[in-house]
Structures are given as structure tokens and as C-alpha cells.
Design an enzyme around this catalytic site. Structure first.
Site, PDB file in Angstrom:
ATOM      1  N   GLY A 154     -13.704  32.543 -13.772  1.00  0.00           N
ATOM      2  CA  GLY A 154     -14.156  32.421 -12.334  1.00  0.00           C
ATOM      3  C   GLY A 154     -14.491  31.132 -11.988  1.00  0.00           C
ATOM      4  O   GLY A 154     -14.574  30.202 -12.869  1.00  0.00           O
ATOM      5  N   CYS A 155     -14.513  30.951 -10.714  1.00  0.00           N
ATOM      6  CA  CYS A 155     -15.048  29.766 -10.061  1.00  0.00           C
ATOM      7  C   CYS A 155     -16.231  29.048 -10.589  1.00  0.00           C
ATOM      8  O   CYS A 155     -16.208  27.900 -11.126  1.00  0.00           O
ATOM      9  CB  CYS A 155     -14.831  29.673  -8.622  1.00  0.00           C
ATOM     10  SG  CYS A 155     -15.660  30.952  -7.955  1.00  0.00           S
ATOM     11  N   TYR A 156     -17.168  29.860 -10.239  1.00  0.00           N
ATOM     12  CA  TYR A 156     -18.431  29.172 -10.761  1.00  0.00           C
ATOM     13  C   TYR A 156     -18.604  28.889 -12.351  1.00  0.00           C
ATOM     14  O   TYR A 156     -19.218  28.067 -12.719  1.00  0.00           O
ATOM     15  CB  TYR A 156     -19.747  30.186 -10.317  1.00  0.00           C
ATOM     16  CG  TYR A 156     -20.153  30.178  -8.901  1.00  0.00           C
ATOM     17  CD1 TYR A 156     -20.468  29.090  -8.177  1.00  0.00           C
ATOM     18  CD2 TYR A 156     -20.039  31.477  -8.254  1.00  0.00           C
ATOM     19  CE1 TYR A 156     -20.895  29.126  -6.810  1.00  0.00           C
ATOM     20  CE2 TYR A 156     -20.514  31.485  -7.001  1.00  0.00           C
ATOM     21  CZ  TYR A 156     -20.947  30.272  -6.170  1.00  0.00           C
ATOM     22  OH  TYR A 156     -21.221  30.384  -5.110  1.00  0.00           O
ATOM     23  N   GLU A 317     -15.913  20.634  -8.363  1.00  0.00           N
ATOM     24  CA  GLU A 317     -14.544  21.357  -8.246  1.00  0.00           C
ATOM     25  C   GLU A 317     -13.963  21.853  -7.020  1.00  0.00           C
ATOM     26  O   GLU A 317     -14.775  22.114  -6.331  1.00  0.00           O
ATOM     27  CB  GLU A 317     -14.166  22.426  -9.313  1.00  0.00           C
ATOM     28  CG  GLU A 317     -15.044  23.549  -9.105  1.00  0.00           C
ATOM     29  CD  GLU A 317     -14.904  24.697 -10.188  1.00  0.00           C
ATOM     30  OE1 GLU A 317     -14.612  24.395 -11.316  1.00  0.00           O
ATOM     31  OE2 GLU A 317     -14.911  25.870  -9.833  1.00  0.00           O
TER      32      GLU A 317
END
Length: 347
Positions: A154-156, A317
Site C-alpha cells: 500500500g501507499c502509506y 513519495e
């Protein structure tokens, strides 16, 4: 350069669009299938005008099932689908010899019980769940290279795991005293129409959500526990910020008794000396989302607060590139024997 035939399943969301952008510019990719129920029959460039006149953008979206996707000759399929939906496609494709990179949460977790706790439903394919490799390339290159199915992080979690893993592997941090606060751009909520995501609702607004148990907490704690060799429990609070893309995470963690906080920089440098997309900014250097937008890079800075004996880690990011499509292509490169950076040095 050899070309690998690729399908993107669920290609009309923000993550799917980012995958298409990267793959259309990848020398080792022949895009043979892009699926979207909403846009079936329309060429890519018509749905996403930015792709107009780009070679390969005349490919038409299809509303294809698993059998039809496999029949295109796809060797690798990216699944940009919601959790719960992705699993059924993954099983059908893997059984037909197609390697899968899944960008949903369906195969990121080790435990079916934890999946049900965080996602509200029993896991649909626990056997494939156990086979899947967690696709954080900086730490799982060898496993990714051999995998039939990769679960892209996932992104987080990406923004939090990359700064913390080297320190937990070194035994530096207390496992029950970690706090992360992250802010994400609105694209992280997806492309669906929703009143809370309208411009006038998001603009000039900054607020927390998913408190106290955001779904991504499950994979963050899982991977940090693997790194530490003991159970890690943390507090994680995500926020929605009024930008299109980007994640900025600030993480603080208490240093274990006897550990040297001055070794943070050295540990990060040793861990990421050969990692092309991890950029270490140095001590007391905050990361800024504007410097990572449209890149596959994660910028990491750090500091130490002697008053509280806490390490402070700061990362940034692009949530749809390194936090989604770009990282998935990074894993694809490793799986297919390409240079890890192929198609990803777009600044």
C-alpha cells in the site's frame, strides 16, 4: 530487448492510468489487454487524452473475464482492482500460467484472521494468500524474482516501512512506542465520484481519517514485526491533504536502551546503498512531496531528539507511483529480468 506481453486489469482508475503511463513507455512491454467495464470499446487515448499519439494507445479497453484476459497471450497481469474483487481474478490467472502483480490488499497479509478483522470479510483464497510475496522490492528482490503472485504494498505502508525497517532489523527501536502521522493527496481515495472528495470540500482543508485503525495499519505492523523479530505495535494516523498526489510521513520511535541513535544515518545508508529509488537526504533534512511527484522515488530524512530519546524519520513519495503503479512495475522488472529501473526514470 525482449518484450513481455502485459495486461492491466481495472485500468481506468488513477492507479490504472499510472500503470498505463509507465507501461506505454517501457521498452520491454507489449500491452495486450486493458480492462474497464465503464470504457469497454474505447481506445486508451480517448479515455485518457494525454496518451494521444503515444504508440500503443490505440488499444481498446475491454470488459474481459479471466479466460479472455489469458487468451490475449498476457504473460503478466497487473490487477488494479478493489480488494475482494482482485482475488478471484488472481486465482484464475495464476492457474492459467499468468504471473500476477496485485495492487489491492487481498494478498498483502499473512493471516486470514487479520484480513477479516481489517477488511470485514473472510479471505476468498487463503492458499494463494500464503503463496503471495509481499512486493517491497528493496527488501524482497529474490522472492519477487521467483514469484507467481506479488502483492504490491500500500501507499502509506511504503512511506513508513522503508525508513523503519533498517532500524528495526538492527534492534534499535522499542517495538511498542512507534507513532506515524501521514498526509496523502486526494488521488489516494480513488477516482470515484464522492461528495467529500469534491474540489470545494477538499480544497483548503486538512483532516485526519481512518482513526484509530486504518486498514493499512495491519500490513505496516506485520512487516515491521518481521523486521524486528518481535511484535511491533504502533499508532498510525492518516490525513487527507489538498494536493493531487503525494504522501508525506513523519514517524517517531523511541530508541532502545543501549542503542546508539547516532547510527541511524549509517544504517539507512547501508540498507539502501544499492536501492536506486531510495534517496537519503541526511540528518535534519525534511522530505518534501514536491520533489517526488511523478517519480518512483522515496526521499528520507531523519533527526534525533535527545529530550525524548526518539528518532524522527521523515519520508515523501508519490502515492500513485512509488505508492502504487511505479512500485508494481519495479517488481515486474525484477520478475522478468529487466533492469530494476527500466521505464521508471521519468522525472
Amino acid at each position: 530487448m525482449k518484450q513481455v506481453q502485459v495486461a492491466v486489469v481495472g485500468a481506468s482508475g488513477y492507479t490504472g492510468q499510472e500503470l498505463l503511463r509507465i507501461l506505454l513507455n517501457h521498452r520491454g512491454v507489449k500491452l495486450v489487454c486493458a480492462t474497464s467495464r465503464q470504457y469497454a470499446g474505447q481506445p486508451l487515448w480517448e479515455v485518457f487524452p494525454r496518451f494521444r499519439q503515444v504508440p500503443g494507445s490505440g488499444l481498446k479497453f475491454t470488459d474481459s473475464d479471466v479466460e479472455a484476459i489469458a487468451a490475449t497471450g498476457a504473460e503478466v497481469a497487473f490487477l488494479a482492482l478493489p480488494h475482494g474483487v482482485a482475488a478471484s481474478y488472481a486465482r484464475g490467472l495464476v492457474d492459467r500460467g499468468v504471473r500476477v502483480i496485485d495492487l489491492s490488499a487481498d494478498f498483502r497479509l499473512d493471516s486470514p484472521d487479520v484480513y477479516e478483522e481489517y477488511y470485514g470479510n473472510p479471505h476468498p483464497d487463503t492458499a494463494l494468500m500464503q503463496e503471495a510475496v509481499y512486493g517491497l522490492p528493496e527488501w524482497r528482490r529474490e522472492e519477487i524474482a521467483r514469484a507467481r503472485i506479488v502483492a504490491s504494498p500500500g501507499c502509506y505502508p511504503t512511506s513508513i516501512l522503508l525508513p523503519l525497517i533498517p532500524l528495526f532489523r538492527a534492534g534499535m527501536l522499542e517495538p511498542e512506542d512507534v507513532v506515524a502521522c501521514s498526509g496523502s493527496g486526494v488521488s489516494g481515495a480513488g477516482r470515484k465520484a464522492s461528495i467529500p472528495l469534491l474540489f470545494c470540500e477538499c480544497n483548503e482543508s486538512f483532516h485526519a481519517y481512518g482513526v484509530p485503525k486504518h486498514r493499512h495499519l495491519s500490513e505496516i505492523e506485520q512487516e515491521l514485526s518481521h523486521a524486528a523479530g518481535e511484535t511491533v505495535v504502533m499508532s498510525f494516523t492518516p490525513h487527507l491533504i489538498p494536493v493531487n498526489t503525494g504522501i508525506c510521513s513523519t514517524i517517531t520511535a523511541k530508541v532502545k536502551k543501549g542503542a546508539d541513535p547516532e547510527s541511524v544515518g549509517r544504517l539507512l545508508e547501508e540498507a539502501y546503498a544499492a536501492a536506486p529509488f531510495v534517496r537519503l537526504l541526511g540528518r535534519n533534512q525534511p522530505a518534501d512531496t514536491k520533489n517526488v511527484t511523478r517519480t518512483n522515488c522515496v526521499d528520507i530524512g531523519w533527526a534525533y531528539d535527545p529530550r525524548t530519546n526518539r528518532v524522527i524519520l521523515m519520508s515523501a513519495e508519490d502515492n500513485v507511483v512509488k505508492g502504487a503503479g511505479g512500485q508494481a512495475v519495479q517488481s515486474f522488472n525484477i520478475m522478468c529480468g529487466f533492469d530494476e529501473t527500466e521505464g521508471l526514470w521519468v522525472l
